[in-house]
Design an enzyme around this catalytic site. Structure first.
Site, PDB file in Angstrom:
ATOM      1  CG  ASP A  67      -8.486   0.830   3.266  1.00 16.96           C
ATOM      2  OD1 ASP A  67      -9.296   0.030   2.763  1.00 16.96           O
ATOM      3  OD2 ASP A  67      -7.268   0.574   3.366  1.00 16.96           O
ATOM      4  CE  LYS A  86      -4.288  -1.697   2.083  1.00 18.26           C
ATOM      5  NZ  LYS A  86      -5.273  -1.503   3.144  1.00 18.26           N
TER       6      LYS A  86
HETATM    7  P1  NAP Z   1       0.124  -3.553   9.877  1.00 17.76           P
HETATM    8  O1  NAP Z   1       0.507  -2.288   9.200  1.00 17.76           O
HETATM    9  O2  NAP Z   1       1.050  -4.719   9.802  1.00 17.76           O
HETATM   10  O3  NAP Z   1      -0.134  -3.192  11.440  1.00 17.76           O
HETATM   11  C1  NAP Z   1      -0.360  -4.207  12.383  1.00 17.76           C
HETATM   12  C2  NAP Z   1      -0.696  -3.594  13.725  1.00 17.76           C
HETATM   13  O4  NAP Z   1      -0.992  -4.658  14.652  1.00 17.76           O
HETATM   14  C3  NAP Z   1       0.467  -2.792  14.350  1.00 17.76           C
HETATM   15  O5  NAP Z   1      -0.067  -1.729  15.091  1.00 17.76           O
HETATM   16  C4  NAP Z   1       1.106  -3.828  15.268  1.00 17.76           C
HETATM   17  O6  NAP Z   1       1.802  -3.274  16.368  1.00 17.76           O
HETATM   18  C5  NAP Z   1      -0.127  -4.542  15.792  1.00 17.76           C
HETATM   19  N1  NAP Z   1       0.193  -5.857  16.320  1.00 17.76           N
HETATM   20  C6  NAP Z   1       0.546  -6.963  15.611  1.00 17.76           C
HETATM   21  N2  NAP Z   1       0.772  -8.003  16.463  1.00 17.76           N
HETATM   22  C7  NAP Z   1       0.573  -7.509  17.717  1.00 17.76           C
HETATM   23  C8  NAP Z   1       0.638  -8.090  19.034  1.00 17.76           C
HETATM   24  N3  NAP Z   1       0.964  -9.377  19.188  1.00 17.76           N
HETATM   25  N4  NAP Z   1       0.346  -7.313  20.097  1.00 17.76           N
HETATM   26  C9  NAP Z   1      -0.012  -6.019  19.933  1.00 17.76           C
HETATM   27  N5  NAP Z   1      -0.093  -5.420  18.732  1.00 17.76           N
HETATM   28  C10 NAP Z   1       0.198  -6.153  17.641  1.00 17.76           C
HETATM   29  O7  NAP Z   1      -1.277  -4.091   9.351  1.00 17.76           O
HETATM   30  P2  NAP Z   1      -2.513  -3.236   8.783  1.00 17.76           P
HETATM   31  O8  NAP Z   1      -2.414  -3.155   7.306  1.00 17.76           O
HETATM   32  O9  NAP Z   1      -2.614  -1.979   9.578  1.00 17.76           O
HETATM   33  O10 NAP Z   1      -3.744  -4.210   9.117  1.00 17.76           O
HETATM   34  C11 NAP Z   1      -4.142  -4.447  10.445  1.00 17.76           C
HETATM   35  C12 NAP Z   1      -5.405  -5.287  10.490  1.00 17.76           C
HETATM   36  O11 NAP Z   1      -6.480  -4.593   9.869  1.00 17.76           O
HETATM   37  C13 NAP Z   1      -5.281  -6.623   9.757  1.00 17.76           C
HETATM   38  O12 NAP Z   1      -5.930  -7.605  10.511  1.00 17.76           O
HETATM   39  C14 NAP Z   1      -6.002  -6.368   8.447  1.00 17.76           C
HETATM   40  O13 NAP Z   1      -6.544  -7.563   7.905  1.00 17.76           O
HETATM   41  C15 NAP Z   1      -7.110  -5.426   8.920  1.00 17.76           C
HETATM   42  N6  NAP Z   1      -7.627  -4.574   7.828  1.00 17.76           N
HETATM   43  C16 NAP Z   1      -8.948  -4.677   7.531  1.00 17.76           C
HETATM   44  C17 NAP Z   1      -9.494  -3.878   6.522  1.00 17.76           C
HETATM   45  C18 NAP Z   1     -10.944  -4.005   6.192  1.00 17.76           C
HETATM   46  O14 NAP Z   1     -11.343  -3.564   5.097  1.00 17.76           O
HETATM   47  N7  NAP Z   1     -11.758  -4.530   7.068  1.00 17.76           N
HETATM   48  C19 NAP Z   1      -8.683  -2.964   5.835  1.00 17.76           C
HETATM   49  C20 NAP Z   1      -7.329  -2.879   6.177  1.00 17.76           C
HETATM   50  C21 NAP Z   1      -6.810  -3.694   7.175  1.00 17.76           C
HETATM   51  P3  NAP Z   1       3.361  -2.853  16.223  1.00 17.76           P
HETATM   52  O15 NAP Z   1       3.356  -1.546  15.522  1.00 17.76           O
HETATM   53  O16 NAP Z   1       3.830  -2.771  17.617  1.00 17.76           O
HETATM   54  O17 NAP Z   1       4.023  -3.935  15.428  1.00 17.76           O
END
Ligand code: NAP
Length: 276
Positions: free
Chosen positions: A101, A65
Site C-alpha cells: 500500500d 491485514k
Molecule cells: P479502518 O481501519 O476501519 O479505519 C476507518 C477510519 O475511518 C478510522 O479512522 C475511523 O475513525 C474513520 N471513520 C469511520 N467512520 C467515521 C465517521 N462516521 N466519522 C469520522 N471518521 C470515521 O479502515 P481502513 O482499512 O483504514 O480503510 C479506510 C478507507 O480506505 C476505506 O474506505 C478503504 O476502502 C480505503 N482504502 C483504500 C485503498 C486503496 O488502495 N485505494 C487501500 C486501503 C484502504 P475511528 O478510528 O474514530 O473509528
C-alpha cells in the site's frame, strides 16, 4: 499453473481478481487469481494451512491485514514498521509478508497529482489501517509535517507514537475532529489525504467544512475510489484544487504484489483498464 488469491471478509466488491486476471493474461503466465473469502470462524484454520494450499501469492484485505502477521515467517521492512500486511508471497517454504500500500500510495500521488511528499505539509484524515500506511509513506519520503486527525483521538495518537522512531525531521501531530483545530491546521497544508471510510456512502457528511478550506490551491487525495468523486473531492474540485481518488493506489499496490510474486514487470496500463 500458478495460483493467487485475495483473502478477506466480505469480498464481493473486490476488484483485485479482475486486475490480476488481466495481468496474468497479458504477461502470458499460466495461472489464476481468485477471491478467497474466509469467514472469521475459519480464519485460524485457513492460516495454519497456507503452506499446504497451492497458492503462490495472496493479497490481504479487511479485516485480516494485521491478523495474518503471526502466521508469517518474515515481514519486509515496510510491513514491519506499519504493522499490517496486504501481500503475502509463499516462496521456498516460507511465507513472507509485504505492505505494498505504501508503494501504491506514493506511485499514485506522483502520477495523479504530480506530487512527492518531500517538504510538504500534510493533513491525514483518519487513523485506521490505511492511515498507518499513508503516514509511514509520508515519513519515508520526508514530508515537512504530518497531522493525523481522527474521530477517535487515541488512535491518531497511537499512530504518531508508533511512527515516532521514523519521524526524522518531520513534525508530527495528532488531533480530534474539531473545528477549532481544523481552522488552525488547514491554512498551512499542501496536501489533504482522506483515509477514513467517510465518503463511501452518498449520505456521508463532509469531514472538513467547505468554508474552512483555504483559498489557495491545495491537493486532495481520497483513498476511496467508489464513488470516483466523494463529497470531499467534489468540494475540492469546485475550489479549483487538484484532486485524485484511490484507484491508482489500488492499481499500484496490486502491480507491486504481482511483481513480488511473479518476478515479472506488471502491466500497469492493462491492470488499470481492467478495473477503470
Ligand atoms: P479502518 O481501519 O476501519 O479505519 C476507518 C477510519 O475511518 C478510522 O479512522 C475511523 O475513525 C474513520 N471513520 C469511520 N467512520 C467515521 C465517521 N462516521 N466519522 C469520522 N471518521 C470515521 O479502515 P481502513 O482499512 O483504514 O480503510 C479506510 C478507507 O480506505 C476505506 O474506505 C478503504 O476502502 C480505503 N482504502 C483504500 C485503498 C486503496 O488502495 N485505494 C487501500 C486501503 C484502504 P475511528 O478510528 O474514530 O473509528
Amino acid at each position: 499453473m500458478q495460483l493467487f488469491a485475495v483473502i478477506g471478509y466480505p469480498l464481493k466488491h473486490s476488484l483485485s481478481p479482475y486486475m490480476h486476471t488481466a495481468a496474468l493474461a497479458k504477461t502470458k503466465i499460466e495461472g489464476a487469481y481468485v477471491p478467497f473469502e474466509i469467514v472469521p470462524m475459519q480464519f485460524e484454520a485457513v492460516m495454519k494451512s497456507l503452506k499446504v494450499l497451492p497458492f503462490t501469492g495472496y493479497n490481504v484485505t479487511v479485516p485480516y491485514k494485521e491478523k495474518v502477521i503471526p502466521y508469517l515467517d518474515r515481514l519486509d521492512t515496510d510491513a514491519k514498521a506499519i504493522g499490517a500486511v496486504n501481500s503475502i508471497h509463499y516462496s521456498r517454504g516460507r511465507l513472507i509478508g509485504y505492505n505494498t500500500d505504501v508503494y501504491g500510495f506514493l506511485c499514485s500521488l506522483k502520477e495523479s497529482l504530480s506530487m512527492t511528499p518531500c517538504g510538504k505539509r500534510v493533513l491525514v484524515l483518519g487513523a485506521g489501517g490505511a492511515a498507518r500506511a499513508v503516514v509511514y509513506a509520508l515519513l519515508k519520503e520526508k514530508a515537512q509535517s504530518v497531522v493525523v486527525m481522527n474521530r477517535t483521538l487515541d488512535k491518531a495518537k497511537k499512530i504518531i507514537h508508533d511512527m515516532r522512531p521514523l519521524m526524522g525531521r518531520t513534525l508530527l501531530g495528532a488531533y480530534a475532529f474539531d473545528e477549532k483545530y481544523i481552522k488552525k491546521i488547514l491554512p498551512a497544508v499542501d496536501l489533504i489525504v482522506n483515509t477514513t471510510s467517510v465518503g463511501l456512502k452518498k449520505s456521508d457528511p463532509l469531514l472538513l467544512p467547505a468554508r474552512m478550506l483555504p483559498q489557495r490551491s491545495v491537493a486532495v487525495y481520497d483513498l476511496i475510489y467508489n464513488p470516483a468523486k466523494t463529497k470531499l473531492l467534489q468540494t475540492a474540485e469546485r475550489r479549483g484544487y487538484r484532486i485524485a481518488n484511490g484507484l491508482g493506489m489500488l492499481v499500484y499496490q496490486g502491480a507491486r504484489s504481482f511483481e513480488i510474486w511473479t518476478g515479472k514487470k506488471a502491466p500497469v496500463a492493462v491492470m488499470k483498464k481492467a478495473i477503470g
